[in-house]
Design an enzyme around this catalytic site. Structure first.
Site, PDB file in Angstrom:
ATOM      1  CG  HIS A 122      53.881  41.947-101.328  1.00  0.00           C
ATOM      2  ND1 HIS A 122      53.788  43.018-102.179  1.00  0.00           N
ATOM      3  CD2 HIS A 122      53.250  40.928-101.945  1.00  0.00           C
ATOM      4  CE1 HIS A 122      53.125  42.656-103.277  1.00  0.00           C
ATOM      5  NE2 HIS A 122      52.784  41.388-103.158  1.00  0.00           N
ATOM      6  CG  ASP A 199      51.260  44.613 -96.396  1.00  0.00           C
ATOM      7  OD1 ASP A 199      50.064  44.320 -96.586  1.00  0.00           O
ATOM      8  OD2 ASP A 199      52.191  44.265 -97.161  1.00  0.00           O
ATOM      9  CD  GLN A 202      48.429  37.124 -97.937  1.00  0.00           C
ATOM     10  OE1 GLN A 202      47.594  36.283 -97.656  1.00  0.00           O
ATOM     11  NE2 GLN A 202      48.749  37.421 -99.198  1.00  0.00           N
ATOM     12  CE  LYS A 225      46.691  39.852-101.283  1.00  0.00           C
ATOM     13  NZ  LYS A 225      47.236  38.983-102.301  1.00  0.00           N
ATOM     14  CB  CYS A 363      55.373  40.193-104.812  1.00  0.00           C
ATOM     15  SG  CYS A 363      54.502  40.087-106.365  1.00  0.00           S
TER      16      CYS A 363
HETATM   17  N1  C6P Z   1      50.074  39.291-102.394  1.00  0.00           N
HETATM   18  C1  C6P Z   1      50.361  37.014-103.201  1.00  0.00           C
HETATM   19  O1  C6P Z   1      50.219  36.128-104.041  1.00  0.00           O
HETATM   20  P1  C6P Z   1      47.499  44.008-103.802  1.00  0.00           P
HETATM   21  O2  C6P Z   1      48.114  43.374-105.007  1.00  0.00           O
HETATM   22  O3  C6P Z   1      47.663  45.496-103.795  1.00  0.00           O
HETATM   23  O4  C6P Z   1      46.091  43.563-103.556  1.00  0.00           O
HETATM   24  O5  C6P Z   1      48.299  43.422-102.546  1.00  0.00           O
HETATM   25  C2  C6P Z   1      49.702  43.551-102.484  1.00  0.00           C
HETATM   26  C3  C6P Z   1      50.223  42.809-101.298  1.00  0.00           C
HETATM   27  C4  C6P Z   1      50.830  43.515-100.275  1.00  0.00           C
HETATM   28  N2  C6P Z   1      51.254  42.900 -99.164  1.00  0.00           N
HETATM   29  C5  C6P Z   1      51.117  41.582 -98.993  1.00  0.00           C
HETATM   30  C6  C6P Z   1      51.583  40.959 -97.706  1.00  0.00           C
HETATM   31  C7  C6P Z   1      50.532  40.809 -99.999  1.00  0.00           C
HETATM   32  O6  C6P Z   1      50.388  39.501 -99.814  1.00  0.00           O
HETATM   33  C8  C6P Z   1      50.104  41.420-101.202  1.00  0.00           C
HETATM   34  C9  C6P Z   1      49.585  40.597-102.335  1.00  0.00           C
HETATM   35  C10 C6P Z   1      49.648  38.346-103.412  1.00  0.00           C
HETATM   36  O7  C6P Z   1      51.038  36.856-102.201  1.00  0.00           O
HETATM   37  C11 C6P Z   1      49.820  38.840-104.812  1.00  0.00           C
HETATM   38  S1  C6P Z   1      51.443  39.355-105.155  1.00  0.00           S
END
Ligand code: C6P
Length: 405
Positions: A122, A199, A202, A225, A363
C-alpha cells in the site's frame, strides 16, 4: 463458542440501510468495516457523560475520560500481547504509525544502508520509505511478487544482507488479500539484524496478532478496519527501540520538563503522543476490540474462507471476469477485472444495485502496474457478510456485464 452471522448482523445498524430501495450489500470492508452499536454507543456516551481532556484536568470528568482512555490502552496491550502498555502508542491510524517509524529511520539511516519492502505495498508502506531513503541516501529495495500476487520468499531472502537496516512488509495485501508468511519473513530479517515493521492494517482484523510471538519490532494498524472509529490507530513498538527512536511531533504531553531554551522528554508511551489525542476515538477503539475479542476467531476465519471460496466458484463461472490475485493463502478479498468495461464502470453499476465495492488501484498503484491491470474491482468480505449477499453481487455483475456489453 459459536458464530451466527444473523446475530452478528443485528449489532450493525447500518446493515439495514437501503440504497435506492435495495438492501445495502456492503462489500468494501478492506477500506473500512462497519461499526457495531456498542462502538457507536461508547462514542456517544463519552461525549454525553465525560467529555474532557485527558491527563490534565483536576476534576471528575477529566478523571473519568482518562480512566476510559487508559483502559483502552490496556485492552490493546492484551489484544496484541504486548509485553507492556508503554509499547502501545496512539496514532491517527496505520499511515501515521508508519510515518513515525519512517521519520525516525530517516535520521538513523546512512548512505548505502538498505530498506526492503515488497511489490505488494500500500502507498503508506512505500512512499514513507521512499522519502526516508531519499533523505538519508539509503537504497530502497523492492522484493518481487509472482503472478499470483505472492511474495517471492526466495528472492526476498536473497535480498537481505548486512546493509539491510529495516524490512517493512504488509501482514496482508489490501489489493489482493494475500496473507504473507510474516513469522518466517521476520525471522529471516532478524537473522540479518534488520528491524522489522509489519503493516497490519489488513492483518489485525483477520488473524490473531501476538507481537511477542511474531518477534517483529513494530506493528501498525488502524481502528477503523477493526470495527472501530476512523482517525485513530496504534503503533506497537518494542520498548527498547521506542525508547531511543527519534521524536515524532513535539508539544504538550510528550515532555517532562520545559524551560525557555530546552525541554526533556516524557516516558513512553507519551513521548510519541504530542497534543490532545483523539480521546473519543481511542475509547471507541477499546470498545471495538473488547467486542471483537469475545467472538470466536477460528469460526470467523472459517466463515470468511467459506465466503471467499463461494465467491471464487461464482467468479470462475462468469465468463469475461478474471480474478486478479490467486495466492494460496488469502483473506476474503476478490479483486477482479471484466473484459466488458473499466473497473470504475463496474463499480458504478453495482452501486446502482445496492452493492458497495471499491474500484481503482487501491493505493497500490505500482502493484497494479506489475500485474498489468489498470486497477481492479475489489469485493472484500467481513464477518457479517452472507452467502446471499454474494449471490446478489454476482446477479448485479451479470446485469452490469449485459449493460456494458
Ligand atoms: N487501505 C483500502 O481500501 P489508514 O488509511 O492509515 O487507516 O490505512 C492505510 C493502509 C495501510 N496499509 C494497508 C495494507 C492498507 O490496506 C491501508 C488502508 C484501505 O485498501 C484504504 S486505502
Amino acid at each position: 463458542m459459536s458464530f451466527d452471522v444473523k446475530v452478528i448482523r443485528k449489532e450493525f445498524p447500518i446493515l439495514s440501510t437501503e440504497i435506492d430501495g435495495k438492501p445495502l450489500v456492503y462489500l468494501d470492508n478492506a477500506a473500512t468495516t462497519q461499526k457495531p452499536q456498542c462502538v457507536i454507543d461508547s462514542l456517544v456516551d463519552y461525549y454525553t457523560t465525560c467529555n474532557s481532556n485527558v491527563h490534565r484536568g483536576a476534576h471528575r470528568l477529566a478523571d473519568e475520560a482518562t480512566k476510559r482512555f487508559e483502559h483502552a490502552r490496556d485492552v490493546v496491550t492484551k489484544f496484541v500481547n504486548a509485553s507492556s502498555r508503554e509499547e502501545v502508542i496512539w496514532t491517527s491510524g496505520t499511515t501515521e504509525s508508519i510515518n513515525i517509524v519512517a521519520n525516525g529511520l530517516s535520521q538513523l539511516l546512512q548512505e548505502g544502508d538498505e530498506v526492503v519492502v515488497s511489490e505488494m505495498e500500500h502507498h503508506a508502506n512505500l512512499v514513507t520509505w521512499q522519502q526516508a531513503c531519499k533523505a538519508s541516501g539509503a537504497n530502497l529495495r523492492i522484493a518481487p511478487v509472482n503472478d499470483a500476487g505472492e511474495l517471492r520468499v526466495d528472492l526476498f531472502n536473497e535480498m537481505l544482507n548486512s546493509k539491510t537496516k529495516l524490512v517493512a512488509l504488509p501482514h496482508i495485501s489490501n489489493a489482493l488479500g494475500t496473507i504473507n508468511p510474516i513469522k518466517e519473513l521476520i525471522k529471516t530479517a532478524r537473522a540479518h539484524d534488520a528491524w522489522v515493521l509489519i503493516d497490519g492494517a489488513q492483518g489485525i482484523a483477520h488473524s490473531p496478532v501476538d507481537v511477542q510471538q511474531l518477534d517483529c519490532d513494530f506493528y501498525a494498524f488502524s481502528a477503523h478496519k477493526l470495527f472501530g472509529p476512523t482517525g485513530v490507530g496504534v503503533l506497537w513498538g518494542r520498548k527498547s527501540l521506542l525508547e531511543k527512536w527519534p521524536l515524532w511531533q513535539t508539544g504538550g504531553e510528550m515532555i517532562s520538563e520545559v524551560s525557555y531554551q530546552d525541554a526533556k522528554w516524557n516516558d513512553l508511551p507519551y513521548r510519541f503522543e504530542a497534543g490532545t489525542p483523539n480521546i473519543a476515538g481511542v475509547i471507541g477503539m477499546g470498545t471495538a476490540i473488547e467486542w471483537f475479542s469475545q467472538l470466536d476467531m477460528p469460526a470467523l476465519q472459517a466463515h470468511e474462507r467459506e465466503l471467499l471460496s463461494y465467491a471464487e466458484k461464482q467468479a470462475a463461472a462468469l465468463e469475461g471476469l478474471t480474478v486478479i490475485g490467486a495466492a494460496s493463502e488469502k483473506i476474503g478479498v476478490l479483486s477482479f477485472i471484466m473484459d466488458v468495461g473499466h473497473p470504475a464502470d463496474v463499480g458504478f453499476l453495482l452501486d446502482r444495485q445496492g452493492v458497495a465495492i471499491r474500484t481503482g488501484h487501491h493505493c497500490a498503484e505500482p502493484l497494479m502496474k506489475r500485474l498489468q491491470v489498470p486497477g481492479t474491482a475489489r469485493a472484500s468480505f467481513s464477518i457479517y457478510n452472507t452467502f446471499e449477499e454474494i449471490d446478489v453481487l454476482f446477479e448485479a455483475l451479470k446485469k452490469a456485464k449485459n449493460m456494458l456489453a
